[in-house]
Design a protein around this motif. Sequence first.
Motif, short mmCIF file in Angstrom:
data_model
loop_
_atom_site.label_atom_id
_atom_site.label_comp_id
_atom_site.label_asym_id
_atom_site.label_seq_id
_atom_site.Cartn_x
_atom_site.Cartn_y
_atom_site.Cartn_z
N SER A 1 5.58 22.91 -0.46
CA SER A 1 4.74 23.25 -1.60
C SER A 1 4.98 22.19 -2.67
N PRO A 2 4.14 22.12 -3.69
CA PRO A 2 4.41 21.14 -4.76
C PRO A 2 5.79 21.30 -5.37
N GLU A 3 6.24 22.57 -5.54
CA GLU A 3 7.58 22.81 -6.09
C GLU A 3 8.66 22.39 -5.10
N GLY A 4 8.40 22.60 -3.81
CA GLY A 4 9.36 22.18 -2.80
C GLY A 4 9.46 20.68 -2.69
N LEU A 5 8.32 19.99 -2.85
CA LEU A 5 8.34 18.53 -2.81
C LEU A 5 9.16 17.98 -3.98
N ALA A 6 8.98 18.57 -5.16
CA ALA A 6 9.73 18.10 -6.33
C ALA A 6 11.23 18.27 -6.15
N ALA A 7 11.63 19.29 -5.37
CA ALA A 7 13.06 19.57 -5.17
C ALA A 7 13.67 18.74 -4.05
N SER B 1 0.80 -1.23 0.00
CA SER B 1 0.00 0.00 0.00
C SER B 1 0.83 1.28 0.00
N PRO B 2 1.96 1.39 0.73
CA PRO B 2 2.72 2.65 0.65
C PRO B 2 3.37 2.85 -0.71
N TYR B 3 3.72 1.77 -1.42
CA TYR B 3 4.30 1.90 -2.75
C TYR B 3 3.26 2.41 -3.75
N LEU B 4 2.01 1.94 -3.57
CA LEU B 4 0.93 2.46 -4.41
C LEU B 4 0.69 3.94 -4.09
N PHE B 5 0.78 4.29 -2.81
CA PHE B 5 0.63 5.69 -2.42
C PHE B 5 1.74 6.54 -3.04
N LEU B 6 2.97 6.02 -3.07
CA LEU B 6 4.09 6.75 -3.65
C LEU B 6 3.83 7.06 -5.12
N ARG B 7 3.30 6.11 -5.86
CA ARG B 7 3.01 6.34 -7.26
C ARG B 7 1.94 7.41 -7.42
N ALA B 8 0.94 7.40 -6.54
CA ALA B 8 -0.10 8.43 -6.59
C ALA B 8 0.48 9.81 -6.29
N LEU B 9 1.41 9.88 -5.32
CA LEU B 9 2.03 11.15 -4.95
C LEU B 9 2.89 11.67 -6.10
N GLN B 10 3.67 10.79 -6.72
CA GLN B 10 4.49 11.20 -7.86
C GLN B 10 3.62 11.72 -9.00
N GLY B 11 2.52 11.01 -9.26
CA GLY B 11 1.61 11.44 -10.33
C GLY B 11 1.00 12.80 -10.06
#
Length: 227
Positions: free
Chosen positions: A101-107, A26-36
């Motif tokens: 923020s979304p930009e901070g998460l990407a960095a 389940s956390p790996y599926l969550f990770l894919r959702a977060l990346q998307g």
Amino acid sequence: MGRAVKVALAVLALGLSAFALYLWASPYLFLRALQGAVLEGDRARLERLVDFPRVREGLKAQVQARLLRQMGQEVAQNPLAGLAYLFVAGMVDPMVDALVSPEGLAALGTGLGPGEAPKEAVKGWRLAYQDFRTAYVYRPEDPSSRLYLERQGLFGWKVVRMELPLEEYPGPRGTPRRPGEKAERASLQARAHPRGGPGKAPLRPPAGPHRRERPALLGDPGAGPKA
């Protein structure tokens, strides 16, 4: 043991195996959702996946604790350093808002500031379990920068904390920096601007100390023998 009982036990074992597998994955599926959500810039979806108020408060506490430790050491040497703390403390909220923020998460873990890292950087995220209720997201290049996930119920997850190496020296926009960051920064910016990106100077031939003389040609006034 009758055939019906064997079939029932087999179905039960299969169901338990599927339940355990989904519980673990389940956390790996969550990770894919977060990346998307980050890649698509879907802020509404990110609000459901990330507890932004909780993450902001946690990161703000980390930054303030670090400032207090640092200022405590400096005030012992210079009493006027306390005035500098009042100025720096006013910059904590804007810095935390930029990081969370979304930009901070990407960095995260790239060594770049919010808005500088390409969104595709989230494809390099990895996930590890800390315990049954906690997992964290990180980049292999900088495992000390993490997003902590907390289990919600049995299968749900949510980002509840961001951890950054605040002991490192601060970067240009208040973001942490670390050794080896320069090469990673150049690589990520090259991916964001593959050819002819902004700020790219044209190549110039290296200047040398000597200039090649052109060969003397027939009829050239300067080509005759020297007296």
